[in-house]
Scaffold this motif. Structure first.
Motif, mmCIF file in Angstrom:
data_model
loop_
_atom_site.group_PDB
_atom_site.id
_atom_site.type_symbol
_atom_site.label_atom_id
_atom_site.label_comp_id
_atom_site.label_asym_id
_atom_site.label_seq_id
_atom_site.Cartn_x
_atom_site.Cartn_y
_atom_site.Cartn_z
ATOM 1 N N MET A 26 0.863 -1.314 0.155
ATOM 2 C CA MET A 26 -0.025 -0.037 0.004
ATOM 3 C C MET A 26 1.083 1.328 0.091
ATOM 4 S SD MET A 26 -2.753 -0.998 2.789
ATOM 5 C CE MET A 26 -4.292 -1.814 2.442
ATOM 6 N N ALA A 27 1.935 1.123 0.845
ATOM 7 C CA ALA A 27 2.656 2.358 1.046
ATOM 8 C C ALA A 27 3.407 2.818 -0.402
ATOM 9 C CB ALA A 27 3.914 2.206 2.234
ATOM 10 N N GLU A 28 3.770 1.544 -0.988
ATOM 11 C CA GLU A 28 4.659 1.793 -2.291
ATOM 12 C C GLU A 28 3.786 2.300 -3.453
ATOM 13 O OE1 GLU A 28 6.171 -2.212 -2.834
ATOM 14 O OE2 GLU A 28 7.999 -1.602 -1.766
ATOM 15 N N ARG A 29 2.187 1.756 -3.409
ATOM 16 C CA ARG A 29 1.265 2.366 -4.439
ATOM 17 C C ARG A 29 1.418 3.802 -4.282
ATOM 18 N NH1 ARG A 29 -1.694 -2.473 -3.299
ATOM 19 N NH2 ARG A 29 -2.985 -1.349 -1.969
ATOM 20 N N GLU A 30 0.952 4.045 -2.978
ATOM 21 C CA GLU A 30 0.756 5.729 -2.611
ATOM 22 C C GLU A 30 2.105 6.348 -2.621
ATOM 23 O OE1 GLU A 30 -2.260 6.520 -2.714
ATOM 24 O OE2 GLU A 30 -2.999 4.596 -2.821
#
Length: 198
Positions: free
Chosen positions: A65-69
């Motif tokens: 999630m952190a990478e996607r955002e």
């Protein structure tokens, strides 16, 4: 966590931000985490290895999630280090107790890590572990809170979670003081008065 950081001269804003993001992976399967359960626990219908996998997955999901955002790496690092290479001890012990004659591979019960490598990450690991454990105290007395805080943090030190970061024994001692005081305030503990002998 921010209060501890202020006390020891670490970056309190960074710790606070890391704390806000460290558990975002729980959003993938929220009902599997006790803070989101209302009487029904889906783990009751799963084997212990599967339960451990789901719990551990909140770290890997959080990183995705952190990478996607496009969250900065410095914030993503809080997600991967807040459990370090620790274990889902609840499920590991349950499994071990039900399989006393089996040679048990601990790997399915272990978080991927790494362990904290900054003081701020260590602070978050400490605060997160103590806060979670504090919910299981039967009676909130000053003595019970102090015992729990010391037990959790001393166990983290003994397990070597802070070997790769520059946190000091003084920092850890101050963290204990802050956590005991904050938990006493949260749970409104009162001084236990002695009983008069009859």
């Amino acid at each position: 966590a921010a209060e501890i950081a202020n006390k020891i001269g670490a970056n309190s804003l960074l710790v606070r931000t890391g704390a806000l993001y460290h558990d975002i992976g729980k959003m993938a399967d929220p009902v599997f985490f006790t803070e989101n359960q209302a009487g029904v626990n889906p783990h009751d219908h799963l084997d212990y290895k599967e339960s451990a996998r789901i719990i551990i997955n909140h770290v890997t999901e959080g990183v995705k999630m952190a990478e996607r955002e496009n969250l900065p790496t410095i914030i993503r690092d809080f997600i991967v280090t807040h459990h370090g290479t620790g274990m889902t001890k609840f499920f590991y012990i349950k499994y071990k107790n039900e399989h006393p004659d089996e040679e048990i591979d601990p790997k399915p019960f272990e978080y991927p890590g790494p362990n904290p490598f900054t003081r701020e990450q260590a602070i978050l690991m400490i605060a997160d572990g103590v806060e979670a454990a504090s919910r299981s105290i039967a009676k909130y007395t000053e003595e019970n809170i102090a015992t729990l805080v010391n037990k959790i943090i001393d166990s983290d030190v003994a397990d070597g979670y802070f070997k790769d970061c520059p946190i000091t024994f003084r920092d850890i001692a101050l963290a204990k003081v802050v956590l005991i005081e904050r938990l006493k305030a949260i749970y409104h503990t009162r001084i236990s008065y002695p009983e008069a002998k009859k």
